[in-house]
Motif scaffolding. Sequence first.
Motif, PDB file in Angstrom:
ATOM      1  N   ASP A 142       0.855  -1.184   0.000  1.00 43.64           N
ATOM      2  CA  ASP A 142       0.000   0.000   0.000  1.00 43.64           C
ATOM      3  C   ASP A 142       0.896   1.242   0.000  1.00 43.64           C
ATOM      4  OD1 ASP A 142      -2.198   1.521  -0.002  1.00 43.64           O
ATOM      5  OD2 ASP A 142      -2.832   1.076   2.045  1.00 43.64           O
ATOM      6  N   LEU A 143       1.619   1.467  -1.110  1.00 41.20           N
ATOM      7  CA  LEU A 143       2.536   2.591  -1.208  1.00 41.20           C
ATOM      8  C   LEU A 143       1.742   3.878  -1.424  1.00 41.20           C
ATOM      9  CD1 LEU A 143       5.256   0.976  -3.493  1.00 41.20           C
ATOM     10  CD2 LEU A 143       5.314   1.277  -1.005  1.00 41.20           C
ATOM     11  N   ARG A 144       2.030   4.889  -0.630  1.00 42.47           N
ATOM     12  CA  ARG A 144       1.247   6.124  -0.688  1.00 42.47           C
ATOM     13  C   ARG A 144       2.165   7.348  -0.707  1.00 42.47           C
ATOM     14  NH1 ARG A 144      -4.185   5.532   0.684  1.00 42.47           N
ATOM     15  NH2 ARG A 144      -4.763   3.415   1.223  1.00 42.47           N
ATOM     16  N   ASN A 145       1.851   8.271  -1.584  1.00 38.76           N
ATOM     17  CA  ASN A 145       2.510   9.575  -1.589  1.00 38.76           C
ATOM     18  C   ASN A 145       1.758  10.486  -0.636  1.00 38.76           C
ATOM     19  OD1 ASN A 145       4.455   8.935  -3.578  1.00 38.76           O
ATOM     20  ND2 ASN A 145       2.948   9.278  -5.200  1.00 38.76           N
ATOM     21  N   VAL A 146       2.489  11.145   0.257  1.00 38.05           N
ATOM     22  CA  VAL A 146       1.850  11.986   1.266  1.00 38.05           C
ATOM     23  C   VAL A 146       2.570  13.321   1.366  1.00 38.05           C
ATOM     24  CG1 VAL A 146       1.112   9.970   2.593  1.00 38.05           C
ATOM     25  CG2 VAL A 146       3.262  11.103   3.191  1.00 38.05           C
ATOM     26  N   VAL A 147       1.840  14.300   1.885  1.00 34.80           N
ATOM     27  CA  VAL A 147       2.444  15.601   2.211  1.00 34.80           C
ATOM     28  C   VAL A 147       2.105  15.918   3.663  1.00 34.80           C
ATOM     29  CG1 VAL A 147       2.374  16.470  -0.151  1.00 34.80           C
ATOM     30  CG2 VAL A 147       0.421  16.870   1.384  1.00 34.80           C
ATOM     31  N   ILE A 148       2.939  16.769   4.253  1.00 38.82           N
ATOM     32  CA  ILE A 148       2.714  17.233   5.622  1.00 38.82           C
ATOM     33  C   ILE A 148       2.432  18.728   5.593  1.00 38.82           C
ATOM     34  CG2 ILE A 148       3.731  17.541   7.920  1.00 38.82           C
ATOM     35  CD1 ILE A 148       5.454  15.089   7.398  1.00 38.82           C
ATOM     36  N   ILE A 149       1.340  19.117   6.229  1.00 39.20           N
ATOM     37  CA  ILE A 149       1.035  20.542   6.374  1.00 39.20           C
ATOM     38  C   ILE A 149       1.437  20.953   7.787  1.00 39.20           C
ATOM     39  CG2 ILE A 149      -0.774  22.288   6.365  1.00 39.20           C
ATOM     40  CD1 ILE A 149      -2.331  20.593   4.410  1.00 39.20           C
ATOM     41  N   GLY A 150       2.429  21.809   7.887  1.00 36.95           N
ATOM     42  CA  GLY A 150       2.962  22.217   9.186  1.00 36.95           C
ATOM     43  C   GLY A 150       4.377  21.725   9.351  1.00 36.95           C
ATOM     44  N   SER A 151       5.315  22.651   9.446  1.00 34.50           N
ATOM     45  CA  SER A 151       6.735  22.276   9.534  1.00 34.50           C
ATOM     46  C   SER A 151       7.305  22.534  10.926  1.00 34.50           C
ATOM     47  CB  SER A 151       7.544  23.071   8.498  1.00 34.50           C
ATOM     48  OG  SER A 151       7.432  24.477   8.740  1.00 34.50           O
ATOM     49  N   GLY A 152       6.425  22.533  11.924  1.00 37.69           N
ATOM     50  CA  GLY A 152       6.911  22.679  13.294  1.00 37.69           C
ATOM     51  C   GLY A 152       7.514  21.381  13.804  1.00 37.69           C
ATOM     52  N   ARG A 153       7.651  21.301  15.120  1.00 39.97           N
ATOM     53  CA  ARG A 153       8.294  20.120  15.704  1.00 39.97           C
ATOM     54  C   ARG A 153       7.518  18.848  15.404  1.00 39.97           C
ATOM     55  NH1 ARG A 153       7.701  17.356  20.015  1.00 39.97           N
ATOM     56  NH2 ARG A 153       6.119  18.756  20.838  1.00 39.97           N
ATOM     57  N   VAL A 154       6.179  18.923  15.440  1.00 41.66           N
ATOM     58  CA  VAL A 154       5.365  17.735  15.167  1.00 41.66           C
ATOM     59  C   VAL A 154       5.585  17.259  13.732  1.00 41.66           C
ATOM     60  CG1 VAL A 154       3.021  16.820  15.025  1.00 41.66           C
ATOM     61  CG2 VAL A 154       3.621  18.403  16.864  1.00 41.66           C
ATOM     62  N   GLY A 155       5.573  18.187  12.774  1.00 44.58           N
ATOM     63  CA  GLY A 155       5.788  17.822  11.381  1.00 44.58           C
ATOM     64  C   GLY A 155       7.160  17.230  11.143  1.00 44.58           C
ATOM     65  N   ASN A 156       8.187  17.819  11.763  1.00 43.36           N
ATOM     66  CA  ASN A 156       9.548  17.292  11.600  1.00 43.36           C
ATOM     67  C   ASN A 156       9.710  15.929  12.253  1.00 43.36           C
ATOM     68  OD1 ASN A 156      11.177  19.283  10.089  1.00 43.36           O
ATOM     69  ND2 ASN A 156      10.587  20.681  11.723  1.00 43.36           N
TER      70      ASN A 156
END
Length: 466
Positions: A142-156
């Motif tokens: 189940d290969l999935r391309n994803v993005v993260i919204i938010g580059s704070g500590r949680v995102g990192n």
Amino acid sequence: MNHRYLTFIKAINLTFDYISLNVAMVLAYYLEGKEYVFWMNNVNYLPIVLVFNFTWLLSANLTGLYEQVLNKDSIKTYRNVIRTYFFFISIICFIVIVIGTKQYFITRGYLAYSAVLFGVLLVVWKLVFLTIRKSDRTRLYDLRNVVIIGSGRVGNDLQQYFRKNSGLGYNLVGFFDDNPQGIEDKNMYLGSTGDSINYVLNNKIDEIFCALPVSEKSKIEQLMSDADRNLIRFRFVPEYYDYGIKPVLIQSFGNIPVISVRPEPLENMLNRFIKRLFDIVFSILVITFLFSWLFPILAIIIKSQSKGPVFFTQLRSGRDNKPFMCYKFRSMKVNADSDKRQATRDDDRITKIGAFMRRTSIDELPQFFNVIIGNMSVVGPRPHMISHTEQYAELIDSFMIRHFLKPGITGWAQVKGLRGETKTTDAMLHRVEADVWYLENWSFLLDMKIIFLTVWNSIRGEENAF
């Protein structure tokens, strides 16, 4: 790894293994049987079918045969299959030796035929499975391309997790944030939060992970709404993991999400009923067939080697930290330190018969009466002296968690070798961690595994049993 069909493939493996086993048993029945009675009409055959099938399930659980069925290469797969197969055959032979063969349809020929046929069918089926898996493995992932919204500590932190666990099947394309200073790799920056939905729609992105802080409530709600409207999977990553919580169960009280700190399978009343029913039946069998004849023998020897009672009773910490009277065969000379001082290696208080009982855990047999009464279970965290509970509760933060369960005659910590004297706080910490793991991962099969390993360790002998 996050596979689309993982649970289904595990079920298929288990089903075809059982088909192989039962086909082998039926073929062996006709090959060995003198009278060709239809196997379903043979009343002696059904118990054998049940024993063989249950034993295979137990063996597979003990060896982890069905774990990571898509990850293991062919060598590891066959190595695990062979280990499970021989473990299964060993248990069957042991059962046959214990119960005998006269009253059931078991002969040496039947065992040989069924074992060989099962082994052949099992090898052939696994070869078929590996062939299918090799040709279609990429379709099963189940290969999935994803993005993260938010580059704070949680995102990192989430980015680092994806990097360290590439087998999960998540391909992180990049970040969206209105304030991108926190992004270490500037090539991963894709734009502002307002650009995210259009980017996802135009670039075959499967999921959005939103790592914005709760203070950005309006942005989060708008992103959720836009994602729903455009049929995009949206996942919100909260910040509560700061508190060390492992989220496993989320309940809704109206529109209020309530997160349990840890899973507790035994809070389910059905699971609790199953465990209690097994405790009662197993304890009655032990008391009837073992304790009844062993008690007078041990009583005579205990009394002959030292003055004092046959049984040793002591207040110990039970479920919800309620004290109860725990029973044991007395293995020491009567002494004033029994409620404070742990037994140590070469302890001069231990009698000769006491050393044997402690080494084989026979001194714990009277605790099956505790199980019948209801203040103990066959499997659970070992009960501690009241003074030790008070002592370690001050030193180890998670110590009292183990008291959510009834204490047990044996437990996960014991079969892992974490028993005997605890000379350091660190040693007790490891024992507590094992007890908490058991609380979070209880299953009926796990209890069966612990009981089997307890008996095996008693026969083999343990370094820390003294």
